[in-house]
Design a protein around this motif. Structure first.
Motif, mmCIF file in Angstrom:
data_model
loop_
_atom_site.group_PDB
_atom_site.id
_atom_site.type_symbol
_atom_site.label_atom_id
_atom_site.label_comp_id
_atom_site.label_asym_id
_atom_site.label_seq_id
_atom_site.Cartn_x
_atom_site.Cartn_y
_atom_site.Cartn_z
ATOM 1 N N GLN A 101 12.039 -37.500 8.162
ATOM 2 C CA GLN A 101 13.134 -38.578 7.851
ATOM 3 C C GLN A 101 12.603 -39.575 7.164
ATOM 4 O O GLN A 101 13.353 -40.140 6.203
ATOM 5 C CB GLN A 101 13.786 -39.153 9.513
ATOM 6 C CG GLN A 101 14.601 -38.259 10.130
ATOM 7 C CD GLN A 101 15.720 -37.579 9.610
ATOM 8 O OE1 GLN A 101 16.594 -38.247 8.854
ATOM 9 N NE2 GLN A 101 15.611 -35.930 9.639
ATOM 10 N N ALA A 102 11.586 -39.992 7.501
ATOM 11 C CA ALA A 102 10.897 -41.011 6.711
ATOM 12 C C ALA A 102 10.641 -40.666 5.378
ATOM 13 O O ALA A 102 10.808 -41.511 4.206
ATOM 14 C CB ALA A 102 9.553 -41.667 7.397
ATOM 15 N N GLU A 150 15.051 -40.764 -1.383
ATOM 16 C CA GLU A 150 16.495 -41.370 -1.474
ATOM 17 C C GLU A 150 16.542 -42.362 -2.114
ATOM 18 O O GLU A 150 17.310 -43.162 -2.816
ATOM 19 C CB GLU A 150 17.232 -41.135 -0.427
ATOM 20 C CG GLU A 150 17.535 -39.651 0.085
ATOM 21 C CD GLU A 150 18.295 -39.410 1.190
ATOM 22 O OE1 GLU A 150 18.700 -40.462 2.126
ATOM 23 O OE2 GLU A 150 18.564 -38.253 1.638
ATOM 24 N N GLY A 151 15.439 -43.362 -1.520
ATOM 25 C CA GLY A 151 15.236 -44.822 -1.890
ATOM 26 C C GLY A 151 14.967 -45.192 -3.168
ATOM 27 O O GLY A 151 15.154 -45.582 -4.237
ATOM 28 N N GLN A 159 7.890 -36.744 16.687
ATOM 29 C CA GLN A 159 7.132 -37.494 15.492
ATOM 30 C C GLN A 159 7.146 -36.460 14.257
ATOM 31 O O GLN A 159 7.329 -37.210 13.069
ATOM 32 C CB GLN A 159 5.491 -37.131 15.932
ATOM 33 C CG GLN A 159 5.172 -38.148 17.008
ATOM 34 C CD GLN A 159 3.645 -37.853 17.402
ATOM 35 O OE1 GLN A 159 3.191 -37.074 17.032
ATOM 36 N NE2 GLN A 159 3.358 -38.971 18.432
ATOM 37 N N LYS A 160 7.289 -35.509 14.246
ATOM 38 C CA LYS A 160 7.464 -34.528 13.026
ATOM 39 C C LYS A 160 8.846 -34.891 12.382
ATOM 40 O O LYS A 160 9.023 -34.880 11.508
ATOM 41 C CB LYS A 160 7.311 -33.002 13.368
ATOM 42 C CG LYS A 160 5.780 -32.653 13.482
ATOM 43 C CD LYS A 160 5.788 -31.066 13.905
ATOM 44 C CE LYS A 160 4.322 -30.670 13.537
ATOM 45 N NZ LYS A 160 4.159 -30.007 12.318
ATOM 46 N N TRP A 161 9.975 -35.046 13.466
ATOM 47 C CA TRP A 161 11.088 -35.142 12.951
ATOM 48 C C TRP A 161 11.262 -36.566 12.289
ATOM 49 O O TRP A 161 11.832 -36.530 11.050
ATOM 50 C CB TRP A 161 12.315 -35.172 14.069
ATOM 51 C CG TRP A 161 13.611 -35.463 13.597
ATOM 52 C CD1 TRP A 161 14.637 -34.311 13.191
ATOM 53 C CD2 TRP A 161 14.263 -36.517 13.687
ATOM 54 N NE1 TRP A 161 15.577 -35.147 12.793
ATOM 55 C CE2 TRP A 161 15.586 -36.704 13.063
ATOM 56 C CE3 TRP A 161 14.012 -37.891 14.091
ATOM 57 C CZ2 TRP A 161 16.399 -37.484 12.965
ATOM 58 C CZ3 TRP A 161 14.735 -38.817 13.923
ATOM 59 C CH2 TRP A 161 16.065 -38.654 13.443
ATOM 60 N N MET A 162 10.617 -37.565 12.886
ATOM 61 C CA MET A 162 10.687 -38.793 12.259
ATOM 62 C C MET A 162 9.859 -38.813 10.924
ATOM 63 O O MET A 162 10.215 -39.450 10.117
ATOM 64 C CB MET A 162 9.836 -40.070 13.371
ATOM 65 C CG MET A 162 10.624 -40.174 14.416
ATOM 66 S SD MET A 162 12.111 -41.225 14.333
ATOM 67 C CE MET A 162 11.400 -42.805 14.167
ATOM 68 N N GLU A 163 8.819 -38.215 10.983
ATOM 69 C CA GLU A 163 8.189 -38.067 9.596
ATOM 70 C C GLU A 163 9.022 -37.606 8.467
ATOM 71 O O GLU A 163 8.937 -37.933 7.303
ATOM 72 C CB GLU A 163 6.755 -37.196 9.844
ATOM 73 C CG GLU A 163 5.955 -37.225 8.413
ATOM 74 C CD GLU A 163 4.939 -35.826 8.491
ATOM 75 O OE1 GLU A 163 5.096 -34.820 8.869
ATOM 76 O OE2 GLU A 163 3.690 -36.358 8.613
#
Length: 122
Positions: free
Chosen positions: A114-115, A121-122, A108-112
């Motif tokens: 990345q998001a 970047e977006g 979950q922390k990794w996904m957070e």
């Protein structure tokens, strides 16, 4: 409660769940610390969202507080949701479900992260 771009950190949510479940069980931080073989400040540290070694203690915490380990991650024992997902999302969910509780928190922390990086970047 710390928020960034309306995303709540899994560590903070985990800490809140530990605190709520501990209080519901009628236990002090010291009692939980003694049962787990850690210091009382460690419990306070976890409960404020700075998880430290909380993840490795989830199975023992669950047993002590008489809940399933999944409760620390989701807040629910079991939640069935009808959801249309793509094949890659289905694969991600299947892989996630294979993880133990502590690895789910890491995922979950990794996904957070990345998001958050993708938004920047977006």
């Amino acid at each position: 409660m710390a928020q960034r771009d309306n995303v709540i950190s899994p560590g903070i949510e985990l800490g809140q769940r530990i605190k709520i479940l501990r209080k519901t069980a009628g236990l002090t931080q010291q009692q939980v610390a003694d049962a787990l073989g850690v210091s009382r400040p460690a419990i306070a540290f976890w409960e404020t969202g700075r998880e430290g070694s909380a993840r490795k203690h989830i199975p023992k915490l669950a047993a002590l507080l008489h809940v399933e380990p999944e409760v620390f991650l989701t807040g629910y024992v079991q939640e069935d949701i009808d959801l249309i997902v793509s094949p890659d999302e289905r694969d991600m969910v299947s892989l996630y479900r294979m993880l133990d509780a502590s690895r789910k928190v890491s995922a979950q922390k990794w996904m957070e992260r990345q998001a958050r990086t993708a938004r920047l970047e977006g």
